[in-house]
Design a protein around this motif. Structure first.
Motif, short mmCIF file in Angstrom:
data_model
loop_
_atom_site.label_atom_id
_atom_site.label_comp_id
_atom_site.label_asym_id
_atom_site.label_seq_id
_atom_site.Cartn_x
_atom_site.Cartn_y
_atom_site.Cartn_z
N GLY A 72 0.84 -1.18 0.00
CA GLY A 72 0.00 0.00 0.00
C GLY A 72 0.88 1.23 0.00
O GLY A 72 2.01 1.21 -0.48
N ASN A 73 0.38 2.32 0.56
CA ASN A 73 1.26 3.47 0.77
C ASN A 73 1.90 3.41 2.16
O ASN A 73 3.04 3.83 2.34
N HIS A 74 1.19 2.84 3.13
CA HIS A 74 1.73 2.70 4.48
C HIS A 74 2.34 1.31 4.65
O HIS A 74 1.86 0.48 5.42
N ASP A 75 3.37 1.06 3.91
CA ASP A 75 4.16 -0.17 4.00
C ASP A 75 5.63 0.20 3.93
O ASP A 75 5.98 1.28 3.43
N SER A 121 0.42 9.10 -0.17
CA SER A 121 0.00 9.30 1.22
C SER A 121 -0.46 10.75 1.41
O SER A 121 0.35 11.67 1.42
N VAL A 122 -1.76 10.93 1.59
CA VAL A 122 -2.28 12.28 1.78
C VAL A 122 -1.95 12.80 3.18
O VAL A 122 -2.10 14.01 3.44
N ASP A 123 -1.49 11.91 4.06
CA ASP A 123 -1.12 12.31 5.42
C ASP A 123 0.39 12.46 5.59
O ASP A 123 0.89 12.47 6.71
N GLU A 177 -3.93 20.80 -4.41
CA GLU A 177 -2.66 20.23 -4.87
C GLU A 177 -2.45 18.80 -4.36
O GLU A 177 -1.89 17.95 -5.06
N ILE A 178 -2.94 18.49 -3.16
CA ILE A 178 -2.83 17.13 -2.62
C ILE A 178 -3.82 16.21 -3.32
O ILE A 178 -3.49 15.06 -3.66
#
Length: 257
Positions: A72-75, A121-123, A177-178
């Motif tokens: 994912g993105n959080h890996d 990752s938007v965060d 922009e995000i």
């Protein structure tokens, strides 16, 4: 192509409770293949690094379940890319658990499974580079999509983010922009779906359960499924019955606690 039953799970974020319940349920259901759409969070940095991985590996061994996962993105993108490569194109984490690199197509019982993981990752402003963010590695690239398309045909496509034509997803209110940066991946994934026209697409990332069908006008459809995260057991995992003819059946997996 022989009949095959397998399960597909959404984001777990290192949550052992749902991992344990899903794997034990699959053992009871006599299902031996589990696909995961990313944010599994193995090799996650921190003081407890490796504990989730070890316990999950033990559960898979006990249940005789093979787990194939995309990122994912959080890996931990850096360490996933360093895993041991196997002849079928996967990279082994442990005995029954392997990573499917982006752009890779593997085959199980005649079913061709493609992986195109990753997302924006938007965060990221609240994360630390190299600790819980790998911004230069987290998004799929056009080259990875092209490699996947060149490996056609694909029956089942695993993505982390949802292709752009899946409507009705409820997300955060993001600065333009995000939102634009995050949308790059969705458009790239949709281009891969348009080229491959797989029977099934499974995604996660949005932490909600949604489905959408694309009718190609030639008698075939692509059924796209977004799976919920670990907080929604009813929408996190589905059971797929692939009979080799007709449309594959997709139904919720009744997870036993």
């Amino acid at each position: 192509m022989s009949a095959l039953r397998f399960a597909v799970a959404g984001d777990w974020h290192g949550d052992l409770s749902i991992a344990r319940a899903v794997v034990r349920t699959l053992k009871c259901e006599d299902v031996h293949l589990l696909l995961h759409v990313g944010d599994l969070a193995v090799r996650w940095p921190g003081p407890k690094k490796g504990r989730f991985d070890k316990r999950l590996g033990q559960l898979l061994d006990d249940a005789d379940v093979e787990l194939l996962f995309i990122d994912g993105n959080h890996d931990n993108h850096k360490e996933l890319r360093e895993l041991e490569p196997l002849p079928d194109g996967t990279q082994r984490l442990s005995g029954q658990m392997s990573y499917v690199p982006r752009g890779t197509v593997i085959e199980r019982h005649g079913v061709r499974i493609g992986g195109l993981g990753g997302a924006y990752s938007v965060d990221r402003r609240w994360r630390t580079e190299g600790k819980d963010l790998w911004s230069d590695l987290e998004e799929p690239t056009p080259e990875e999509a092209e490699r996947l398309i060149a490996s056609a045909p694909v029956d089942v496509l695993l993505t982390h983010d949802a292709p752009a034509k899946i409507n009705g997803l409820k997300g955060l209110a993001l600065p333009p922009e995000i939102a634009s940066a995050a949308g790059r991946t969705r458009e790239l994934l949709q281009s891969a779906v348009d080229a491959l026209k797989p029977a099934l697409v499974f995604s996660g990332h949005w932490h909600q359960r949604k489905s959408h069908e694309l009718d190609w006008g030639d008698g075939t459809i692509t059924a796209m499924h977004v799976l919920a995260h670990e907080g929604s057991w009813g929408g996190n995992t589905v059971l797929v019955h692939w009979a080799g003819n007709g449309s594959p059946g997709v139904m919720p997996l009744r997870i036993r606690s």
